[in-house]
Scaffold this active site. Structure first.
Site, PDB file in Angstrom:
ATOM      1  CD  GLU A  53     -24.011  93.588 114.831  1.00 26.73           C
ATOM      2  OE1 GLU A  53     -24.949  92.909 115.312  1.00 26.73           O
ATOM      3  OE2 GLU A  53     -23.394  94.445 115.482  1.00 26.73           O
ATOM      4  CG  ASP A  64     -33.444  91.547 116.382  1.00 24.30           C
ATOM      5  OD1 ASP A  64     -32.347  91.492 116.959  1.00 24.30           O
ATOM      6  OD2 ASP A  64     -33.661  91.043 115.268  1.00 24.30           O
TER       7      ASP A  64
END
Length: 275
Positions: A53, A64
């Site tokens: 990924e 994030d």
């Protein structure tokens, strides 16, 4: 799901046959620089990651955690461009036979052009996209384009999602469904939220065949625990930190350590420990 089996789904099924399940590994493209990020991705594939990924660095990464944000901001500061994603995918795929998904927020794809982005990804040998901030009902152009080009569409399912939304995600996803383990941002956690297990069961009820759990996984034990009920485990922060602190060599060590969690307990772990 499309009738034609995706390379990502095939890799996950192979991992389930041979081990407990698949390890999906995340790294941002361009961190600490483009060449090193390519070398790092190749090292991950060679040391136990079944599906790669690769993250597209973005200026407003709502999902994030601190370690990944720091890495993506570094990549942006050092001149990352969208075209680097296609270059990285191509170079990785020339070296290893592991499917490569790109994780991207939706705005960069829109700005680049959905058709242009998808074509560039397909031509580079990419498997598809993980899109954390777009829902299936808002993604009709992407669904049509990806269907035409044979690209996977990995949508996210969260513990807060209604059954109706889970049904939409199940119908629209191709490759696997990204099952969010906790309500929050990425990063390691001492204990996985039990919500991930319950969410996976709800996805099964909606007909989801392949579900991979992400957000909060950072150890072999956590991977093994997730693979008791899910088909794959997604690890990001632990790998980014290893690359940051010890380069590609340390990253390869950490991948091997965490990949041990995918091995079956019937002697396979002991055999894998000697790798």
């Amino acid at each position: 799901m499309s009738a034609h089996e995706s390379s990502v789904a095939s890799a996950i099924r192979a991992a389930k046959r041979e081990r407990r399940g698949a390890l999906v590994g995340y790294l941002p493209v361009g961190f600490p620089d483009l060449d090193t990020s390519v070398d790092a991705a190749i090292a991950m594939a060679r040391n136990g990651v079944d599906v790669l990924e690769l993250g597209l660095p973005y200026s407003d990464p709502v999902m994030d955690g601190a370690v990944i944000q720091e890495a993506t901001q570094t990549a942006l500061a050092r001149g990352f461009r969208v075209a680097h994603v296609f270059e990285a995918v191509r170079r990785v795929r020339e070296s290893v036979d592991v499917p490569v998904l790109v994780m991207t927020y939706w705005n960069p794809v829109l700005q680049y052009g959905i058709e242009r982005f998808a074509t560039g990804l397909a031509e580079a040998g990419g498997a598809g996209l993980i899109t954390p901030d777009i829902t299936p009902e808002a993604a009709s152009d992407w669904i049509e384009t990806s269907e035409r080009l044979g690209l996977d569409r990995v949508f996210l399912a969260a513990p807060s999602s209604s059954d109706e939304r889970l049904g939409l995600v199940a119908d629209a996803s191709r490759g696997f469904v990204y099952t969010v383990s906790t309500m929050g941002i990425t990063g390691e956690r001492a204990q996985l939220d039990a919500a991930a297990r319950a969410l996976t069961a709800r996805l099964r009820d909606q007909g989801v065949d392949l579900a991979c759990v992400g957000i909060g996984l950072s150890t072999a034990d956590q991977v093994a625990s997730a693979l008791e009920y899910a088909d794959g485990a997604i690890v990001g922060t632990a790998f980014v930190r290893a690359l940051r602190d010890g380069g590609v060599e340390r990253l390869a060590e950490v991948v091997r350590e965490i990949a041990a969690g995918t091995l079956r307990p019937d002697g396979a772990v002991a055999a894998g420990a000697a790798l």
